[in-house]
Design a protein around this motif. Sequence first.
Motif, PDB file in Angstrom:
ATOM      1  N   GLY A 137       0.791  -1.227   0.000  1.00 14.39           N
ATOM      2  CA  GLY A 137       0.000   0.000   0.000  1.00 14.39           C
ATOM      3  C   GLY A 137       0.817   1.267   0.000  1.00 14.39           C
ATOM      4  O   GLY A 137       0.288   2.345  -0.286  1.00 14.39           O
ATOM      5  N   ALA A 138       2.114   1.171   0.317  1.00 10.59           N
ATOM      6  CA  ALA A 138       2.937   2.369   0.437  1.00 10.59           C
ATOM      7  C   ALA A 138       2.980   3.185  -0.849  1.00 10.59           C
ATOM      8  O   ALA A 138       2.994   4.419  -0.816  1.00 10.59           O
ATOM      9  N   THR A 139       2.997   2.509  -1.975  1.00 13.34           N
ATOM     10  CA  THR A 139       3.135   3.219  -3.255  1.00 13.34           C
ATOM     11  C   THR A 139       1.829   3.353  -4.018  1.00 13.34           C
ATOM     12  O   THR A 139       1.806   3.939  -5.106  1.00 13.34           O
ATOM     13  N   LEU A 140       0.732   2.814  -3.477  1.00 17.44           N
ATOM     14  CA  LEU A 140      -0.525   2.834  -4.238  1.00 17.44           C
ATOM     15  C   LEU A 140      -1.006   4.254  -4.531  1.00 17.44           C
ATOM     16  O   LEU A 140      -1.572   4.519  -5.593  1.00 17.44           O
ATOM     17  N   GLY A 141      -0.776   5.181  -3.593  1.00 21.03           N
ATOM     18  CA  GLY A 141      -1.215   6.556  -3.811  1.00 21.03           C
ATOM     19  C   GLY A 141      -0.521   7.209  -4.990  1.00 21.03           C
ATOM     20  O   GLY A 141      -1.170   7.833  -5.845  1.00 21.03           O
ATOM     21  N   VAL A 142       0.797   7.064  -5.067  1.00 22.04           N
ATOM     22  CA  VAL A 142       1.524   7.698  -6.167  1.00 22.04           C
ATOM     23  C   VAL A 142       1.270   6.952  -7.481  1.00 22.04           C
ATOM     24  O   VAL A 142       1.233   7.568  -8.551  1.00 22.04           O
ATOM     25  N   GLU A 143       1.063   5.641  -7.414  1.00 20.87           N
ATOM     26  CA  GLU A 143       0.709   4.914  -8.639  1.00 20.87           C
ATOM     27  C   GLU A 143      -0.623   5.414  -9.179  1.00 20.87           C
ATOM     28  O   GLU A 143      -0.778   5.628 -10.398  1.00 20.87           O
ATOM     29  N   ALA A 144      -1.600   5.619  -8.285  1.00 24.77           N
ATOM     30  CA  ALA A 144      -2.897   6.146  -8.716  1.00 24.77           C
ATOM     31  C   ALA A 144      -2.756   7.560  -9.266  1.00 24.77           C
ATOM     32  O   ALA A 144      -3.445   7.936 -10.223  1.00 24.77           O
ATOM     33  N   GLN A 145      -1.848   8.339  -8.677  1.00 25.78           N
ATOM     34  CA  GLN A 145      -1.642   9.699  -9.171  1.00 25.78           C
ATOM     35  C   GLN A 145      -1.076   9.691 -10.585  1.00 25.78           C
ATOM     36  O   GLN A 145      -1.515  10.454 -11.450  1.00 25.78           O
ATOM     37  N   PHE A 146      -0.122   8.810 -10.837  1.00 25.23           N
ATOM     38  CA  PHE A 146       0.399   8.686 -12.200  1.00 25.23           C
ATOM     39  C   PHE A 146      -0.713   8.260 -13.159  1.00 25.23           C
ATOM     40  O   PHE A 146      -0.802   8.752 -14.283  1.00 25.23           O
ATOM     41  N   GLN A 147      -1.550   7.352 -12.705  1.00 24.74           N
ATOM     42  CA  GLN A 147      -2.644   6.892 -13.562  1.00 24.74           C
ATOM     43  C   GLN A 147      -3.577   8.044 -13.935  1.00 24.74           C
ATOM     44  O   GLN A 147      -3.957   8.209 -15.100  1.00 24.74           O
TER      45      GLN A 147
END
Length: 221
Positions: A137-147
């Motif tokens: 979950g640590a990187t899910l926020g930034v992955e969603a932001q890139f998306q």
Amino acid sequence: MKVLAISSSPRRDGNSSALAEAAVKGAVEAGHEVESVHLADYVTGMLDDCRRCRGADGACGIGDGYERLLMDHVVPADALIIATPLYWYGMNGRLKSFFDRLFCYTSGSSPVGEEVSAALQGKRVAALIACEESYRGATLGVEAQFQELTRYLHQELVGVVVGIGNSRGEVASDPSRPLERAADLGRRLFEIRVTDYRLDTPRSNRVWGSPETAAPADETY
């Protein structure tokens, strides 16, 4: 094809930079024309109040190398490789400023607004994230932001690679082999199939079939 790799970490020999170098190697092996830049060489200012700092002609008045980076390097590229360390569960501040300041160059009051808006669309984007936590979950926020950023810009997010490490170069010890995965992503930047279907999207019932049976590229959006 022209590929631009953007390393946003202030550590030039850090883990996200290592991921970027691996992706660049893969893109070069695939025969693409690849250029690498460090964001710190161009971006020092944050988005300000455009009513106060725009020039009389509507041009951005922040006095760093952002415009040179955007117009000379980002705009001509067919694909972007963007590498960031995870800072407080998001992209690092300099990279966030890079995206924030696109507003200055895409708004209707900018003298280059139409040119930049048109040029940003259609690019393929690979995102590389260095993180010290193995918690998914640590990187899910930034992955969603890139998306969402790529979706807004009508770009295609072709892949995300997360490498685990803290000390310089430690990402090479990650047993999930993120450097190899980054190189593969760079190699296949223009081959990876990206789909984002809607209810009324025309599409084949085959995903990995022959060109005759798979959905054409222009039907993936």
